[in-house]
Every structure is written in structure tokens, then in C-alpha cells.
Design a protein around this motif. Structure first.
Motif, PDB file in Angstrom:
ATOM      1  N   ARG A   2       0.842  -1.199   0.000  1.00 24.87           N
ATOM      2  CA  ARG A   2       0.000   0.000   0.000  1.00 24.87           C
ATOM      3  C   ARG A   2       0.880   1.253   0.000  1.00 24.87           C
ATOM      4  O   ARG A   2       0.839   2.073   0.900  1.00 24.87           O
ATOM      5  CB  ARG A   2      -0.945  -0.029   1.204  1.00 24.87           C
ATOM      6  N   HIS A   4       1.997   4.875  -1.863  1.00 23.06           N
ATOM      7  CA  HIS A   4       1.240   5.919  -2.544  1.00 23.06           C
ATOM      8  C   HIS A   4       2.147   7.067  -2.949  1.00 23.06           C
ATOM      9  O   HIS A   4       3.246   7.225  -2.410  1.00 23.06           O
ATOM     10  CB  HIS A   4       0.127   6.476  -1.640  1.00 23.06           C
ATOM     11  N   GLN A  75     -11.451   7.566  -1.717  1.00 26.01           N
ATOM     12  CA  GLN A  75     -10.833   6.576  -0.827  1.00 26.01           C
ATOM     13  C   GLN A  75     -11.828   6.040   0.191  1.00 26.01           C
ATOM     14  O   GLN A  75     -11.808   4.847   0.527  1.00 26.01           O
ATOM     15  CB  GLN A  75      -9.625   7.187  -0.123  1.00 26.01           C
ATOM     16  N   GLN A  79     -12.914   2.053   0.750  1.00 28.55           N
ATOM     17  CA  GLN A  79     -12.894   1.339   2.032  1.00 28.55           C
ATOM     18  C   GLN A  79     -14.245   0.697   2.354  1.00 28.55           C
ATOM     19  O   GLN A  79     -14.297  -0.311   3.069  1.00 28.55           O
ATOM     20  CB  GLN A  79     -12.519   2.305   3.153  1.00 28.55           C
ATOM     21  N   TYR A  97      -4.407   1.211  -8.996  1.00 30.57           N
ATOM     22  CA  TYR A  97      -4.337   1.802  -7.666  1.00 30.57           C
ATOM     23  C   TYR A  97      -4.470   0.691  -6.630  1.00 30.57           C
ATOM     24  O   TYR A  97      -5.457  -0.054  -6.615  1.00 30.57           O
ATOM     25  CB  TYR A  97      -5.459   2.823  -7.513  1.00 30.57           C
ATOM     26  N   GLU A  99      -5.074   0.395  -3.466  1.00 24.02           N
ATOM     27  CA  GLU A  99      -6.008   0.376  -2.343  1.00 24.02           C
ATOM     28  C   GLU A  99      -7.234  -0.494  -2.606  1.00 24.02           C
ATOM     29  O   GLU A  99      -7.867  -0.966  -1.661  1.00 24.02           O
ATOM     30  CB  GLU A  99      -6.444   1.791  -1.981  1.00 24.02           C
ATOM     31  N   ASP A 157     -13.904   2.815 -10.987  1.00 22.52           N
ATOM     32  CA  ASP A 157     -13.288   3.962 -10.326  1.00 22.52           C
ATOM     33  C   ASP A 157     -12.912   4.987 -11.397  1.00 22.52           C
ATOM     34  O   ASP A 157     -11.980   4.785 -12.176  1.00 22.52           O
ATOM     35  CB  ASP A 157     -12.045   3.494  -9.560  1.00 22.52           C
ATOM     36  N   SER A 159     -11.798   8.115 -10.900  1.00 20.85           N
ATOM     37  CA  SER A 159     -11.149   9.214 -10.189  1.00 20.85           C
ATOM     38  C   SER A 159     -10.425  10.187 -11.108  1.00 20.85           C
ATOM     39  O   SER A 159     -10.237  11.353 -10.752  1.00 20.85           O
ATOM     40  CB  SER A 159     -10.163   8.651  -9.156  1.00 20.85           C
ATOM     41  N   SER A 185     -13.702  11.009  -7.805  1.00 18.26           N
ATOM     42  CA  SER A 185     -12.904  11.845  -6.908  1.00 18.26           C
ATOM     43  C   SER A 185     -13.213  13.311  -7.190  1.00 18.26           C
ATOM     44  O   SER A 185     -13.409  13.701  -8.339  1.00 18.26           O
ATOM     45  CB  SER A 185     -11.413  11.576  -7.134  1.00 18.26           C
ATOM     46  N   ARG A 196     -11.069  16.402   1.047  1.00 21.96           N
ATOM     47  CA  ARG A 196     -11.550  15.032   1.258  1.00 21.96           C
ATOM     48  C   ARG A 196     -13.017  14.907   0.850  1.00 21.96           C
ATOM     49  O   ARG A 196     -13.927  14.848   1.670  1.00 21.96           O
ATOM     50  CB  ARG A 196     -11.374  14.563   2.718  1.00 21.96           C
TER      51      ARG A 196
END
Length: 320
Positions: A2, A4, A75, A79, A97, A99, A157, A159, A185, A196
Motif C-alpha cells: 500500500r 502511494h 478513498q 474502504q 491503484y 487500495e 473507479d 477518479s 474523486s 476530502r
């Protein structure tokens, strides 16, 4: 693993303090100008009306009739996705990515890598990053819609899709039912990663489940106010898309002059075959410019785009 981008602590630990230019992420370095926030954005809990206004703004700009959930960044959605379904077999289109696989594994999913979209077929949950990070591979909405009927849940995704709207599956979600969840995102394109903020788009049962998992007040008052302003500013968005594409082409010219070969990328980052990523990262780091390497390749190096002429000149001098 993980790891970044944006890990300036590691850069400073290895090469010392300084006026670092962080090009290790795909975050727009010419951010949306922060709006003036009323005190209530800081002092009061966000209301349901506040959240709905933000989600309506996202629905308009992404051109979708699907339900939208505002979350604390893409993100946060990554999760929560593993908790939408009982753990089973998940396939992730790689390299990408990291994650996605990490979050799924942490929740008990059996995660298998896939090299091509056809390899995702039969998975209980499949993940595609479109356009992909870090190699920039992309797939059309038609291709992804065809894939959706061959998996339990397809997570797309997006993003890095703001500057590539033709790739977005968001306008087609109403036709795809409960089989697809799109993640967006906010911080990357708008250059406000610290806010965020991100969104999940999909069928009402999926989105409501995400809201329950995220809990109350999943997005802050300042993030809601900033998001509403930025998502409504189509003039800024159009100008930014045009500039990012021009700057991406400019970076490719510099990289080619340095002997690098373009592997791929998006309008927010470019990834190159360098021949020796570790040595090239060190060369840039000696000029206090941080880049992104990948544990699965000794040759790939990714760069975000400089934000002004001073930064461009620094990069050009370092590459020369």
C-alpha cells in the motif's frame, strides 16, 4: 503493497528538506479558487438539505440519473465497497491503484488480479479503474456495460475521468440497474485533495447501503460548500480541461527529450518507461522534485503536471 504518491516525508528523509515540487500525485496543481465560506459551514453540523444540494450538483455535472452519495473522498468509498456484499471472489484489473485490492483483502475477500477485462468475468465483484492509474489504459462505456452483465457487481473507479468525460459510465447507470457502482474523486481534478470529497453513483439500494456504512456527517460543512461552488462552475471546468490536455502534451515533449518513452497516462499525470526508474527518481530528487515509482516495475516513473512557469522551468532544467 500500500504505497502511494504524495509521500514527501519519505523524500525528505532520503534527500533532506527543501522547497519540494511534488509531482508524485495526479492532483491538479492549479486548484479551484476556494470560495468564501460562511461561518455556519464551520460551526454547524451539515444538514440533510446541505448534503442533498451537494449530491444534486454532482448528479448534474456527472450527467447521471442515478443516486449519488457524497463521501470523504473516493478513498472512503473504496474502504466501504468491500462491506456492500458478503465476501467472495473479487477480481481487480491490474496494475492499478493498490487500495482496491488491499481494502477487499482486509475485509476477507479472495482477490485475484486480472490482466484484461475478459479475465474479470465470473467474479462476485470486479474493479476497473477508468482511465487507469498508472498506465492510462481506458475502456469505453459500451465495453464496461457488456462486462457488467458478466460479474456480480462492477465497481468502476473514475477518479481521473473529469478531463475524459467520454469514458464515463455515469450517464448510463440508469440502464444498468444494480450491477454497477461508479466512484468519482473531487480533489484530483479540482486540485483540492485536502477537502476530502468524493462520490459514489449507482442504484438506490447500493447508495443507501453506502450511506448507512459511512454514518452521519460523512462529509464536512466546508467540503459541502466548496464542492457545491466548484461543481457548478462550468467555465472553470472547461478551461481547466483544455489546459490540462495542453500541459500533458508539454510534459510528453520534455520527457521525450530526456530519452523517456510514454507508457500512458491521463490529463492529470503521465507515466514513462525510463530505463531505470530509481536512478531517474534520484536525479529529479536532487533538484527537489518528487516523482512516483512502482514496486512492480524497475522502469516506470509517473509525473504529475507542474502548475506554473517557475515549476515547469525547474522540471525542464532537472530533466536536461
Amino acid at each position: 503493497m500500500r504505497d502511494h504518491g504524495g509521500d514527501l516525508d519519505r523524500a525528505r528523509a532520503h534527500y533532506g528538506d527543501g522547497d519540494w515540487l511534488d509531482l508524485s500525485t495526479g492532483i491538479n496543481r492549479v486548484p479551484y479558487p476556494l470560495p468564501e465560506l460562511v461561518p455556519r459551514a464551520w460551526t454547524a453540523l451539515p444538514t440533510g438539505e446541505d448534503r442533498r444540494a451537494l449530491e444534486a450538483a454532482a448528479r448534474r455535472i456527472y450527467g447521471t440519473a442515478a443516486e449519488v452519495a457524497a463521501l470523504a473522498g473516493a478513498q472512503a468509498a473504496i474502504q466501504l465497497v468491500p462491506r456492500l456484499l458478503p465476501p467472495g471472489r473479487a477480481a481487480v484489473l491490474t496494475p492499478t491503484y493498490n487500495e482496491h485490492a488491499a481494502a477487499l483483502s482486509a475485509q476477507g475477500w479472495q482477490v485475484v488480479p486480472a490482466r484484461e477485462p475478459a479475465d474479470l468475468a465470473g467474479a462476485d465483484l470486479a474493479v476497473v479503474v477508468n482511465p487507469n492509474n498508472p498506465d492510462g489504459r481506458s475502456w469505453s462505456p459500451c465495453d464496461l456495460a457488456a462486462l457488467a452483465v458478466r460479474v456480480g457487481l462492477l465497481v468502476v473507479d473514475e477518479s481521473f475521468a473529469d478531463a475524459h468525460p467520454e469514458l464515463s459510465l455515469a450517464p448510463h447507470l440508469a440502464e444498468l440497474g444494480k450491477r454497477v457502482l461508479v466512484l468519482r474523486s473531487f480533489g484530483k481534478f479540482y486540485g483540492l485533495a485536502g477537502v476530502r470529497l468524493g462520490f459514489a453513483l449507482g442504484a438506490a439500494p447500493l447508495i443507501e447501503r453506502l450511506r448507512v456504512l459511512a454514518g452521519p456527517w460523512a462529509v464536512s460543512g466546508p467540503a459541502i460548500a466548496t464542492g457545491c461552488a466548484a461543481l457548478a462552475d462550468e467555465v472553470w471546468q472547461q478551461a481547466t480541461v483544455a489546459r490540462l490536455h495542453q500541459d500533458a502534451a508539454r510534459l510528453d515533449v520534455l520527457a521525450e527529450a530526456a530519452g523517456w518513452q510514454l507508457l500512458g497516462g491521463t490529463a492529470l499525470f503521465r507515466t514513462y518507461e525510463t530505463g531505470g526508474a530509481a536512478a531517474e527518481q534520484r536525479r529529479l530528487a536532487r533538484a527537489a522534485i518528487w516523482s512516483r515509482r512502482f514496486p512492480y516495475s524497475k522502469a516506470w516513473l509517473r509525473l504529475g503536471l507542474p502548475g506554473n512557469e517557475v515549476q515547469w522551468r525547474r522540471l525542464e532544467a532537472a530533466l536536461a
